[in-house]
Design a protein around this motif. Structure first.
Motif, PDB file in Angstrom:
ATOM      1  N   ILE A  57      84.844 -29.964  70.205  1.00  0.00           N
ATOM      2  CA  ILE A  57      85.194 -28.795  71.745  1.00  0.00           C
ATOM      3  C   ILE A  57      83.917 -28.131  70.650  1.00  0.00           C
ATOM      4  N   ARG A  58      83.341 -27.263  71.286  1.00  0.00           N
ATOM      5  CA  ARG A  58      81.919 -26.690  70.745  1.00  0.00           C
ATOM      6  C   ARG A  58      82.988 -24.966  70.460  1.00  0.00           C
ATOM      7  N   TYR A  59      81.637 -24.031  69.255  1.00  0.00           N
ATOM      8  CA  TYR A  59      82.174 -23.127  68.535  1.00  0.00           C
ATOM      9  C   TYR A  59      82.394 -21.960  69.802  1.00  0.00           C
ATOM     10  N   ALA A  60      81.378 -21.808  70.310  1.00  0.00           N
ATOM     11  CA  ALA A  60      82.144 -20.478  71.933  1.00  0.00           C
ATOM     12  C   ALA A  60      83.536 -21.066  71.821  1.00  0.00           C
ATOM     13  N   GLU A  61      83.785 -22.745  72.296  1.00  0.00           N
ATOM     14  CA  GLU A  61      85.707 -22.351  73.001  1.00  0.00           C
ATOM     15  C   GLU A  61      86.182 -21.933  71.704  1.00  0.00           C
ATOM     16  N   LEU A  62      86.078 -22.729  70.784  1.00  0.00           N
ATOM     17  CA  LEU A  62      86.591 -23.198  69.370  1.00  0.00           C
ATOM     18  C   LEU A  62      87.243 -21.064  69.732  1.00  0.00           C
ATOM     19  N   HIS A  63      86.344 -20.255  69.195  1.00  0.00           N
ATOM     20  CA  HIS A  63      86.460 -18.896  69.166  1.00  0.00           C
ATOM     21  C   HIS A  63      87.514 -18.579  70.323  1.00  0.00           C
ATOM     22  N   GLN A  64      86.856 -18.985  72.316  1.00  0.00           N
ATOM     23  CA  GLN A  64      88.258 -18.329  72.956  1.00  0.00           C
ATOM     24  C   GLN A  64      88.895 -19.059  73.006  1.00  0.00           C
ATOM     25  N   ARG A  65      89.819 -20.044  71.917  1.00  0.00           N
ATOM     26  CA  ARG A  65      91.023 -20.974  71.643  1.00  0.00           C
ATOM     27  C   ARG A  65      91.728 -20.446  70.961  1.00  0.00           C
ATOM     28  N   ALA A  66      91.207 -19.681  69.662  1.00  0.00           N
ATOM     29  CA  ALA A  66      91.819 -18.823  68.647  1.00  0.00           C
ATOM     30  C   ALA A  66      91.948 -17.959  69.641  1.00  0.00           C
ATOM     31  N   CYS A  67      91.301 -16.906  69.899  1.00  0.00           N
ATOM     32  CA  CYS A  67      91.209 -15.595  70.692  1.00  0.00           C
ATOM     33  C   CYS A  67      92.908 -16.115  71.634  1.00  0.00           C
ATOM     34  N   ARG A  68      92.453 -16.626  72.716  1.00  0.00           N
ATOM     35  CA  ARG A  68      94.125 -16.894  73.215  1.00  0.00           C
ATOM     36  C   ARG A  68      95.219 -16.967  72.480  1.00  0.00           C
TER      37      ARG A  68
END
Length: 553
Positions: A57-68
């Motif tokens: 999981i890259r940082y852009a995706e981790l941020h999106q997962r937290a936002c989701r």
């Protein structure tokens, strides 16, 4: 040449000059560790943030997962101040929760995965959790807990591809499906009040019932920064989760690692062979764990064939590791740092800061310095060994015993719905740790005893009173007491002393089995000693005498 009106000295009173300069939105933003993720996603978008098996999981995706997650929670009616509980191993969802839950304005409650159904039911009821995310491995415990509470909670199942064991789905939906319902562009803003609660951690009290320790955004931000400065944590560390993330929010290292754009390597359970493999595969630089983890690593056959060219830094807290363990860890490429903290301090508060002069000392002497609990974190305002009642500082002579007292932004807000316990903990304007220690002339502290008779086994706190309550429930028990017994693997384990009722019989195996049926397994005594218990003239059991007996039991 005129300097202009902006540099004209003021003729006002000195105090007025400064009072005109007031903070505002331009220079006063509430402190919170949640913002670390947004920054790292902007700067290190393509860097790997989380590793779990084959998953990256890259940082852009981790941020999106937290936002989701934040968005999905709000769509389910979760509001500011609501509690979202999780009962998860060290998996990506646990890291999501440390950012996504507070993004939603909610309070994260990470439940100890080793607890029994009764305690889990109590925590769900006391915390008034609105949502519970549970890994399938712990579904049987949670299912029983839900039957024992009248509190309604929405359950979300977490199904991990790396887990192939038993456990049914008991929730309304799957975690990844729940994330898919959320908005990846969720707009998050820091809380208006940096002292707003961010996490709720339960720890055993002296009565055996857990107490809800409330963390705040400001404290966890500073604790995370303290981790970075005290160890220190460099840019892009590779952090292996050998410490349970449910324990003091992983000592706040989920936030610290993200702040430095690091990689977090997940680990469902401590497995020495797997740990050595992951260190080699991913170039792990940092990890934390109880002294038990160190002993497991040095005793593992894999340790004989694994050495690393780079240094692997490991923090440990609890019972100080013996010199032979420190030596064995150094030989296979690890550098050990002893720390001290407690749930109420949001993680490590004190560490055995290494002095340059220690390097040339014989191992035994150096280990004695390294095993001390040490000096305060850079973010801790004040620490002393003081009188438990007056809070007056004890002499720094290495002999006078007092209580460790802390004053810091990293101290908890207090105990949830327990005003009396909160008042006692903050008596005299200091956080009373309940740990007794001596204070050396070089400002390093060294713990000598535990005021509240808490047993630390494998890094987990065990209330002796809770175990005693279980023992007293046995029909043959007349008197019972539990103390810590030294254990080479776990540091300490509970040792039970039982005085049977006249004409009643019980065996050690029977008592241990009884405890297994009424307690989490890690709290069960490893040794039971039968016979009369020593008491004072008022009938109080003399635990100091039992501690001596336990050493040779």
């Amino acid at each position: 040449m005129s300097a202009g009106p902006s540099s004209t000295p003021s003729t006002s009173a000195p105090g007025d000059r400064w009072s005109r300069l007031v903070p505002g939105p331009h220079n006063r933003v509430p402190l919170t560790p949640v913002g670390f993720l947004q920054r790292s996603a902007e700067i290190f978008a393509d860097r790997v943030a989380v590793v779990h098996g084959e998953q990256r999981i890259r940082y852009a995706e981790l941020h999106q997962r937290a936002c989701r997650l934040a968005s999905a929670l709000q769509r389910q009616g979760v509001q500011a101040g609501d509690v979202v509980a999780v009962m998860l191993p060290n998996v990506p969802a646990m890291i999501d929760a440390h950012f996504g839950v507070p993004m939603a304005g909610a309070v994260l409650c990470t439940i100890n995965t080793r607890l029994d159904p009764d305690t889990v039911a109590y925590i769900l009821t006391h915390s008034q959790a609105r949502v519970l995310v549970v890994d399938r491995q712990f579904a049987p415990v949670v299912a029983t807990a839900l039957q024992r509470t009248q509190h309604a909670v929405r359950v979300i199942d977490h199904d991990d591809v790396l887990y192939q064991g038993p456990g049914e789905r008991i929730g309304q939906c799957l975690y990844e499906d729940f994330l898919a319902e959320g908005d990846p562009a969720f707009a998050w803003t820091p809380p208006a009040d940096e002292y707003a609660p961010i996490a709720l951690n339960y720890t055993s009290g002296t009565t055996g019932r857990p107490k809800g320790v409330v963390y705040h955004h400001r404290g966890t931000f500073l604790e995370a920064m303290g981790n970075i400065s005290a160890w220190p944590l460099p840019l892009h560390p590779v952090y292996l989760w050998t410490l349970p993330l449910f324990h003091c929010n992983g000592w706040c290292f989920a936030w610290s690692t993200v702040a430095m754009g690091g990689t977090q390597v997940c680990l469902r359970a401590v497995d020495p062979e797997l740990i050595f493999r992951l260190i080699g595969e991913h170039g792990v630089t940092h990890m934390c764990g109880a002294p038990t983890v160190l002993s497991m690593l040095t005793a593992s056959p894999a340790a004989q064939s694994r050495t690393y060219r780079h240094t692997v830094h490991i923090q440990t807290g609890g019972s100080p590791p013996p010199a032979k363990v420190i030596k064995a860890m150094e030989e296979i490429g690890f550098q050990v740092l002893q720390i001290y903290g407690m749930t109420e301090l949001q993680g490590p508060s004190t560490y055995a800061a290494v002095q340059a002069g220690w390097a040339g000392l014989p191992l035994e002497e150096r280990a004695n310095f390294m095993a001390r609990q040490g000096v305060r974190y850079p973010v801790v305002e004040a620490q002393r060994v003081g009188h438990p009642d007056t809070c007056e500082a004890m002499p720094q002579d290495g002999q006078s015993v007092g209580e460790i007292l802390i004053r810091s932004n990293t101290v908890m807000l207090g105990y949830l719905d327990d005003e009396a316990a909160t008042t006692d903990a903050f008596q005299g304007g200091w956080m009373h740790t309940g740990d007794l220690a001596v204070w050396h002339a070089d400002h390093y502290i060294e713990i000598k005893d535990r005021k509240k008779d808490i047993i630390i086994s494998g890094g987990e706190n065990i209330s002796s009173v809770e175990v005693e309550i279980a023992l007293y429930r046995h029909p043959a028990t007349q008197l019972a007491a539990v103390v810590a017994r030294p254990d080479e693997k776990w540091g300490e384990t509970p040792c039970a002393f039982v005085q049977l009722k006249p004409d009643m019989q019980a065996t050690e195996a029977e008592i241990i089995q009884w405890c297994r049926e009424h307690l989490a397994h890690y709290k069960v005594p490893r040794k039971v000693v039968f016979g009369p218990l020593p008491t004072t003239a008022t009938g109080k059991i003399q635990k100091f005498a039992l501690r001596e007996r336990a050493r040779s039991a």
